[in-house]
Motif scaffolding. Structure first.
Motif, mmCIF file in Angstrom:
data_model
loop_
_atom_site.group_PDB
_atom_site.id
_atom_site.type_symbol
_atom_site.label_atom_id
_atom_site.label_comp_id
_atom_site.label_asym_id
_atom_site.label_seq_id
_atom_site.Cartn_x
_atom_site.Cartn_y
_atom_site.Cartn_z
ATOM 1 N N ASN A 11 33.408 74.098 41.201
ATOM 2 C CA ASN A 11 34.225 73.321 40.115
ATOM 3 C C ASN A 11 35.516 72.694 40.683
ATOM 4 N N TYR A 12 36.107 73.538 41.864
ATOM 5 C CA TYR A 12 37.209 72.624 42.753
ATOM 6 C C TYR A 12 36.644 71.368 43.262
ATOM 7 N N PHE A 13 35.162 71.117 43.567
ATOM 8 C CA PHE A 13 34.713 69.966 43.789
ATOM 9 C C PHE A 13 35.088 68.827 43.056
ATOM 10 N N ALA A 14 34.819 69.025 41.521
ATOM 11 C CA ALA A 14 35.079 67.855 40.673
ATOM 12 C C ALA A 14 36.498 67.728 40.509
ATOM 13 N N LEU A 15 37.411 68.978 40.448
ATOM 14 C CA LEU A 15 38.698 68.840 40.417
ATOM 15 C C LEU A 15 39.358 67.885 41.603
ATOM 16 N N VAL A 16 38.914 68.090 42.876
ATOM 17 C CA VAL A 16 39.485 67.518 43.899
ATOM 18 C C VAL A 16 39.342 66.011 44.075
ATOM 19 N N VAL A 17 37.888 66.058 43.914
ATOM 20 C CA VAL A 17 37.184 64.424 43.947
ATOM 21 C C VAL A 17 37.806 63.830 43.126
ATOM 22 N N SER A 18 37.845 64.071 41.873
ATOM 23 C CA SER A 18 38.692 63.063 40.814
ATOM 24 C C SER A 18 40.074 62.899 40.964
ATOM 25 N N LEU A 19 40.668 64.002 41.276
ATOM 26 C CA LEU A 19 42.161 63.715 41.720
ATOM 27 C C LEU A 19 42.465 62.733 42.996
ATOM 28 N N VAL A 20 41.701 62.852 43.912
ATOM 29 C CA VAL A 20 41.957 62.047 45.096
ATOM 30 C C VAL A 20 41.248 60.667 44.550
ATOM 31 N N SER A 21 40.132 60.382 44.153
ATOM 32 C CA SER A 21 39.889 59.078 43.446
ATOM 33 C C SER A 21 41.090 58.422 42.680
ATOM 34 N N ALA A 22 41.351 59.199 41.889
ATOM 35 C CA ALA A 22 42.662 58.551 40.919
ATOM 36 C C ALA A 22 44.025 58.180 41.760
ATOM 37 N N GLY A 56 36.253 58.676 46.893
ATOM 38 C CA GLY A 56 35.867 59.972 46.275
ATOM 39 C C GLY A 56 34.653 60.348 46.903
ATOM 40 N N SER A 57 33.916 59.271 47.351
ATOM 41 C CA SER A 57 32.569 59.623 48.195
ATOM 42 C C SER A 57 32.630 60.627 49.418
ATOM 43 N N ILE A 58 33.875 59.770 50.362
ATOM 44 C CA ILE A 58 34.299 60.539 51.535
ATOM 45 C C ILE A 58 34.630 61.770 51.084
ATOM 46 N N VAL A 59 35.396 62.159 50.463
ATOM 47 C CA VAL A 59 35.916 63.355 50.058
ATOM 48 C C VAL A 59 34.892 64.376 49.757
ATOM 49 N N TYR A 60 34.060 64.093 48.772
ATOM 50 C CA TYR A 60 32.927 64.800 48.489
ATOM 51 C C TYR A 60 32.167 65.216 49.841
ATOM 52 N N GLN A 61 31.835 64.228 50.553
ATOM 53 C CA GLN A 61 31.034 64.524 51.957
ATOM 54 C C GLN A 61 31.690 65.710 52.701
ATOM 55 N N LEU A 62 33.315 65.447 52.968
ATOM 56 C CA LEU A 62 34.092 66.363 53.739
ATOM 57 C C LEU A 62 33.989 67.686 53.058
ATOM 58 N N ILE A 63 34.358 67.888 51.914
ATOM 59 C CA ILE A 63 34.266 69.194 51.275
ATOM 60 C C ILE A 63 33.043 69.859 51.256
ATOM 61 N N SER A 64 32.074 69.066 50.970
ATOM 62 C CA SER A 64 30.756 69.843 50.924
ATOM 63 C C SER A 64 30.198 70.290 52.247
ATOM 64 N N ARG A 65 30.584 69.607 53.453
ATOM 65 C CA ARG A 65 30.335 69.976 54.691
ATOM 66 C C ARG A 65 31.096 71.105 55.130
ATOM 67 N N PHE A 66 32.302 71.248 54.685
ATOM 68 C CA PHE A 66 33.376 72.270 55.087
ATOM 69 C C PHE A 66 32.755 73.366 54.150
ATOM 70 N N SER A 67 32.336 73.507 53.131
ATOM 71 C CA SER A 67 31.927 74.752 52.191
ATOM 72 C C SER A 67 30.483 75.023 52.622
ATOM 73 N N LYS A 68 29.600 74.291 53.381
ATOM 74 C CA LYS A 68 28.546 74.558 53.783
ATOM 75 C C LYS A 68 28.217 75.741 54.644
#
Length: 307
Positions: A123-134, A158-170
């Motif tokens: 759920n933080y994925f959604a929050l952080v990605v939208s916040l950084v995109s905005a 937003g796409s770059i942040v998603y990739q970074l977060i998903s790799r970090f949490s994997k």
């Protein structure tokens, strides 16, 4: 006057909120699709998490326009969102625990804790990605660039942040730290063993002995490095592996896991409903290593150990 109230949001802010909310929601949807653990794998589960993702993304999307208009209560909404996400983790934990009695084998508290933490984190994925995109769209807007460029920047960032977060949490899976292979089951009266490792002496009847001998499958899991045996021998980790195996192939009768401290081997034995060796190996290798059983290399190399 056309009867409508004054505009309270500019076109740029409207695009900012739409793009940021869409990026945040999409990040959560992608995280659902790449989840090989097949949970949630039912329509209502998808719907619940997508709706929660949209709410989280919407909070992140409106935070920047709210702060820009000196409405600092937006920070309070972020704090409420964090509390809400923790409630999601609690709900998931209680839901999974209530299903324990209906599974072929229990997930175990360690696996349930890991799954519920994962759902909170996503759920933080959604929050952080939208916040950084905005935020990125707002920064670009200060240079008075056309709205189309603001949208593109929001999507790219937003796409770059998603990739970074998903790799970090994997995290790692069993296949990353261990080899998995089939082994022969030896039945001697009521005693069952695999590669010389005692498994059980509960096969007391001829029917049980015949079923295990003809239909049973045994798998040996050996750590590639010595320190990985600490995680594999953990009861919660072995229970997670057994759960994934029996959930995928079913369990007609019997299910055991045993560990051998001398060789470091972990034995998994059960009688599946569907016998599919390739699928069994794949699901065991893809079972995630639980965060609660991981050990730090730095701790193992501490001065206390060296002395």
């Amino acid at each position: 006057m056309d009867g409508r109230g004054p505009a309270i949001i500019s076109t740029e802010d409207l695009w900012l909120i739409i793009i940021a909310a869409a990026m945040g929601t999409m990040a959560r949807i992608l995280a659902l699709k790449v989840d090989y653990k097949q949970y949630p794998s039912y329509p209502n589960g998808y719907l619940i998490h997508i709706v929660l993702a949209f709410i989280a993304a919407a909070i992140g999307a409106v935070a920047i326009p709210a702060i820009k208009s000196n409405n600092y209560t937006a920070v309070t909404f972020l704090a409420l969102a964090v509390q809400h996400f923790r409630d999601v983790r609690k709900t998931e934990r209680e839901s999974l625990k209530s299903l324990e009695q209906t599974e072929y084998t229990p997930r175990g508290d360690a696996y349930i804790d890991g799954i519920s933490k994962t759902f909170e984190a996503r759920n933080y994925f959604a929050l952080v990605v939208s916040l950084v995109s905005a935020a990125s769209m707002e920064i670009v807007a200060t240079y008075h660039v056309p709205i189309i460029w603001q949208v593109l920047v929001g999507i790219v960032v937003g796409s770059i942040v998603y990739q970074l977060i998903s790799r970090f949490s994997k995290g790692n899976s069993v296949g990353d730290v261990a080899s998995v292979r089939f082994a022969e089951i030896k039945v001697e009266g009521s005693v069952i063993s695999v590669e010389g490792i005692f498994v059980t002496n509960l096969a007391g009847t001829e029917i049980a002995q015949k079923m295990i001998s003809e239909e049973g499958v045994a798998v040996v899991i050996e750590a590639n490095q010595k320190h990985a045996t600490i995680a594999l021998h953990n009861f919660g980790q072995r229970q997670a592996i057994l759960f994934e195996a029996t959930r995928t192939l079913g369990a007609k009768r019997y299910n055991f896991t045993r560990k051998d401290y001398e060789t470091g081997k972990v034995i998994l034995l059960f009688v599946p409903i569907v016998k599919d060796n390739d699928k069994l190996l794949k699901v065991i290798k893809n079972t995630p290593l639980l965060e609660s059983v991981k050990k730090s290399h730095a701790v193992l190399r501490s001065k206390v150990t060296e002395d």
